[in-house]
Enzyme design. Sequence first.
Site, mmCIF file in Angstrom:
data_model
loop_
_atom_site.group_PDB
_atom_site.id
_atom_site.type_symbol
_atom_site.label_atom_id
_atom_site.label_comp_id
_atom_site.label_asym_id
_atom_site.label_seq_id
_atom_site.Cartn_x
_atom_site.Cartn_y
_atom_site.Cartn_z
ATOM 1 N N HIS A 95 0.856 -1.197 0.000
ATOM 2 C CA HIS A 95 0.000 0.000 0.000
ATOM 3 C C HIS A 95 0.889 1.244 0.000
ATOM 4 O O HIS A 95 1.964 1.254 0.605
ATOM 5 C CB HIS A 95 -0.903 -0.013 1.241
ATOM 6 N N GLU A 167 -3.772 2.164 -7.343
ATOM 7 C CA GLU A 167 -4.169 3.224 -6.419
ATOM 8 C C GLU A 167 -3.296 4.459 -6.654
ATOM 9 O O GLU A 167 -2.179 4.540 -6.120
ATOM 10 C CB GLU A 167 -3.996 2.761 -4.976
HETATM 11 C C1 PEP Z 1 -6.879 3.055 0.473
HETATM 12 O O1 PEP Z 1 -6.570 3.205 1.642
HETATM 13 O O2 PEP Z 1 -6.448 2.095 -0.150
HETATM 14 C C2 PEP Z 1 -7.764 4.030 -0.137
HETATM 15 C C3 PEP Z 1 -8.031 3.922 -1.414
HETATM 16 O O3 PEP Z 1 -8.269 5.026 0.675
HETATM 17 P P1 PEP Z 1 -9.475 6.045 0.325
HETATM 18 O O4 PEP Z 1 -10.596 5.210 -0.261
HETATM 19 O O5 PEP Z 1 -9.864 6.652 1.628
HETATM 20 O O6 PEP Z 1 -8.963 7.020 -0.663
#
Ligand code: PEP
Length: 249
Positions: A95, A167
């Site tokens: 992450h 992400e």
């Molecule tokens: C995450 O922690 O992987 C994430 C996408 O957080 P958020 O949805 O709060 O942006």
Amino acid sequence: MRVPLMAGNWKLFKTAAETTVFCERFLPMVAAASHCEILICPPFVNIPAAVAATQGSKVGVGGQDVYWQKEGAFTGEVSAPMLKAVGCRSVIIGHSERRQYFGETDTTVFKKTTAAIEAGLQPIVCVGETLDERESNRTEDVLATQFKGGLGALRPDEFAKIVIAYEPVWAIGTGRTATPDMAAAAHKFLRDQVRGAFGEEAAQAVRILYGGSVKPANVKNLMAQPDIDGALVGGASLKPEDFSLIVNF
Ligand code: PEP
């Protein structure tokens, strides 16, 4: 046909008691959801409470990180066999918060991913560019490097067990979501990387989740993109109503 995976990353939120209350409210809201897999990833100490509260339901439980050694003098760490033994199905690896604050690198992502697979856990491996990298047109370079360094050396049978989460770092916890087109382009690029490294069958089979400020209001447009196979949800996964609306997109 890829089954969507809707996963909640609870980060450093909720006590064991709050975990139980969440599950009591959330499980009936998603009981009829047969279109997807559902996962919640609480902090390590609350995994047993989550496993107990979701027993007999279709909601799985995962860790937010894992160490690559099975056991030993590694104070503070938790191993993949330990996560498996306590009832985890999956584990988030790499992450961006781990990369940013805890020194995670593509090398450690690779070690953690192989350790998770060996223990029978499904790794959800995160990749994504920072705002600076996007604005300087380096998104594809960054994704290619993270893919190659974190996943490129897996055996094909190992790769078949993983899930990728795209992400964009600038969209995590900021309320700023990638547009469906931006996300679709990154997902297509990642699937092309998979095709190049592991072949067409692997590219068609691997699930690529989108993460970054996914909310009930934007999930439908994101999930309508052909290369988006689910969501990794932070903030909105903490509220049973919001996460159930996301699951039932
Ligand atoms: C995450 O922690 O992987 C994430 C996408 O957080 P958020 O949805 O709060 O942006």
